[in-house]
Scaffold this active site. Structure first.
Site, PDB file in Angstrom:
ATOM      1  N   ASP A   1      12.636  13.978  12.849  1.00  0.00           N
ATOM      2  CA  ASP A   1      12.990  12.672  13.425  1.00  0.00           C
ATOM      3  C   ASP A   1      12.110  12.357  14.624  1.00  0.00           C
ATOM      4  OD1 ASP A   1      15.543  13.843  12.071  1.00  0.00           O
ATOM      5  OD2 ASP A   1      15.710  11.651  12.075  1.00  0.00           O
TER       6      ASP A   1
ATOM      7  N   ARG B   1      19.286   5.432   6.604  1.00  0.00           N
ATOM      8  CA  ARG B   1      19.086   6.465   7.618  1.00  0.00           C
ATOM      9  C   ARG B   1      17.811   7.212   7.244  1.00  0.00           C
ATOM     10  NH1 ARG B   1      18.490   9.793   4.195  1.00  0.00           N
ATOM     11  NH2 ARG B   1      18.532  11.379   5.770  1.00  0.00           N
ATOM     12  N   GLY B   2      17.447   8.213   8.074  1.00  0.00           N
ATOM     13  CA  GLY B   2      16.162   8.883   7.883  1.00  0.00           C
ATOM     14  C   GLY B   2      15.127   8.131   8.708  1.00  0.00           C
ATOM     15  N   ALA B   3      14.364   8.889   9.499  1.00  0.00           N
ATOM     16  CA  ALA B   3      13.488   8.262  10.504  1.00  0.00           C
ATOM     17  C   ALA B   3      12.590   7.144   9.947  1.00  0.00           C
ATOM     18  CB  ALA B   3      12.669   9.349  11.193  1.00  0.00           C
TER      19      ALA B   3
ATOM     20  N   ARG C   1      20.201   3.746  17.164  1.00  0.00           N
ATOM     21  CA  ARG C   1      20.174   5.201  17.059  1.00  0.00           C
ATOM     22  C   ARG C   1      19.074   5.718  17.994  1.00  0.00           C
ATOM     23  NH1 ARG C   1      20.596   7.946  11.435  1.00  0.00           N
ATOM     24  NH2 ARG C   1      21.491   9.535  12.790  1.00  0.00           N
TER      25      ARG C   1
HETATM   26  O1  MRU Z   1      20.859  11.301  10.723  1.00  0.00           O
HETATM   27  P1  MRU Z   1      19.820  11.062   9.661  1.00  0.00           P
HETATM   28  O2  MRU Z   1      20.351  11.211   8.280  1.00  0.00           O
HETATM   29  O3  MRU Z   1      19.096   9.754   9.899  1.00  0.00           O
HETATM   30  O4  MRU Z   1      18.774  12.208   9.913  1.00  0.00           O
HETATM   31  C1  MRU Z   1      17.668  12.409   9.063  1.00  0.00           C
HETATM   32  C2  MRU Z   1      17.095  13.746   9.192  1.00  0.00           C
HETATM   33  O5  MRU Z   1      17.299  14.435  10.143  1.00  0.00           O
HETATM   34  C3  MRU Z   1      16.239  14.211   8.095  1.00  0.00           C
HETATM   35  O6  MRU Z   1      16.378  15.553   7.900  1.00  0.00           O
HETATM   36  C4  MRU Z   1      14.811  13.960   8.263  1.00  0.00           C
HETATM   37  O7  MRU Z   1      14.019  15.009   8.239  1.00  0.00           O
HETATM   38  C5  MRU Z   1      14.257  13.008   9.128  1.00  0.00           C
HETATM   39  S1  MRU Z   1      13.821  11.656   8.154  1.00  0.00           S
HETATM   40  C6  MRU Z   1      12.494  12.121   7.138  1.00  0.00           C
END
Ligand code: MRU
Length: 375
Positions: free
Chosen positions: A243, A53-55, A90
């Protein structure tokens, strides 16, 4: 970054040159489990269930998902099917679409026999570019922390962060954590307040784990603690990830980020967002109106997962059986609440002009730019 002192990326091609290794993030912080993606469906499932996960890491995994699909069948139809399957996993992080567009451009005009190899090359580049971008964000963003440190006469700088925009959200080094790791490596005394980030606890499970592995001082706090700490002078700067960031500088990030921005604004505390350029969506302007916000299963809010005293990993329900539950995964912080954007090309103002000046090659689409308007 390190696990048990060993430098490790979050995604890699296995020794067979084809299948893809990941760290299963649903098992952290209690177990470090590596998992292997063999098919397109494996990659899509890993993104959807948040094993990754994480963009930026979602984008990198999608890139390898295309490779796995083309390895089986390099036809146009299968390329389209792979992109559609991955895009549906997603909805909010724009890096997913960006990576799929990059992969399509890299293979589309090649003969079928060359497509899989070209895809693996581009996916590897996307991963290496992610690391280079994060290191550049670290070099730019560290000045913000160093400036605060210079005014604190050796006292530690207190940084608050939300969710996990760290190493685990990227291929390596992280986005919001890039300036933090850079400052730590330069010997700047600092401490990180880590929002636990319900419902999935990415802060408590992932950010705390990786800061611990790197020896960065940190404290995990319940999500609603930040405002109190800010009122009492315990937070010098907030740095979060993103994101999706719109052409006007609105920032979509993990649910709860907006409330931290409001509290920071009320207390005169700088609120910065670290983002790699693939996170910018120049095709939209008003983030609140236009960014699709993922809604996930209510079960994630209704339950908690953790380790029991005798070492078992258990999930327990924390909400009455009959109570309805809502689970919005992201929110949008308007640009006016953002002190600045930490990008690979410098720290810039969160507005249309600064974004367009910093990334002119991304704003060629006149129609998209026209549509985003101004505010
Ligand atoms: O739902 P996730 O865990 O994929 O969301 C990730 C986030 O929102 C992080 O805070 C983030 O800033 C984005 S990825 C660098």
């Amino acid at each position: 970054m390190k696990i048990g002192g060993q430098a490790t990326r979050t995604i890699w091609v296995e020794a067979d040159g084809a299948t893809v290794g990941i760290i299963d993030q649903t098992q952290l912080p209690h177990r470090v489990v590596m998992s292997r993606l063999v098919t397109l469906e494996d990659a899509a499932r890993a993104i959807k269930t948040m094993q990754v996960r994480g963009a930026p890491l979602i984008g990198a995994t999608a890139a390898y998902g295309v490779c796995l699909a083309l390895r089986e069948d390099a036809s146009d139809e299968n390329l389209e099917r792979a992109c559609a399957t991955l895009l549906a996993t997603r909805p909010t992080a724009i890096n997913l679409k960006w990576a799929l567009d990059e992969m399509t451009a890299a293979v589309r005009n090649r003969p079928r026999g060359e497509r899989a190899a070209a895809a693996y090359r581009r996916a590897a580049e996307i991963c290496d570019e992610d690391v280079a971008i994060n290191e550049a964000m670290g070099r730019h963003g560290v000045r913000l922390i160093e400036d605060i440190a210079a005014n604190k006469n050796g006292e530690r700088v207190n940084i608050l962060t939300h969710c996990n925009a760290g190493w685990f959200a990227t291929v390596d080094f992280g986005t919001a954590t890039a300036p933090i790791y850079t400052a730590h490596n330069r010997g700047v005394p600092l401490h990180v307040w880590v929002d636990e980030t319900r419902p999935r606890n990415q802060g408590a499970a992932l950010t705390a784990f990786e800061l611990g592995q790197e020896g960065v001082a940190h404290t995990v706090i319940a999500d609603n603690t930040g405002g109190h700490l800010m009122q009492h002078g315990q937070v010098d700067i907030v740095i979060v990830g993103a994101d999706r960031v719109t052409a006007l500088g609105d920032v979509c990030n993990k649910i709860g980020t907006y409330l931290k921005a409001l509290a920071a604004h009320d207390n005169g505390i700088p609120f910065y967002v670290a983002l790699p350029s693939p996170t910018i969506d120049f095709s939209i302007g008003d983030g609140v109106a236009e960014i699709p916000i993922e809604e996930r299963a209510g079960e994630e809010v209704a339950s908690m997962r953790g380790r029991t005293a005798d070492g078992r990993i258990e999930t327990v329900r924390v909400v009455p059986d009959d109570s309805p539950v809502a689970n919005y995964a992201f929110d949008v912080t308007p640009a006016r609440l953002v002190s600045g954007l930490i990008t690979e090309r410098g720290v810039i103002t969160a507005n249309r002009e600064a974004l367009a000046n910093a990334f002119p090659e991304r704003t060629n689409d006149a129609t998209a730019m026209q549509r985003t308007g101004t505010r």
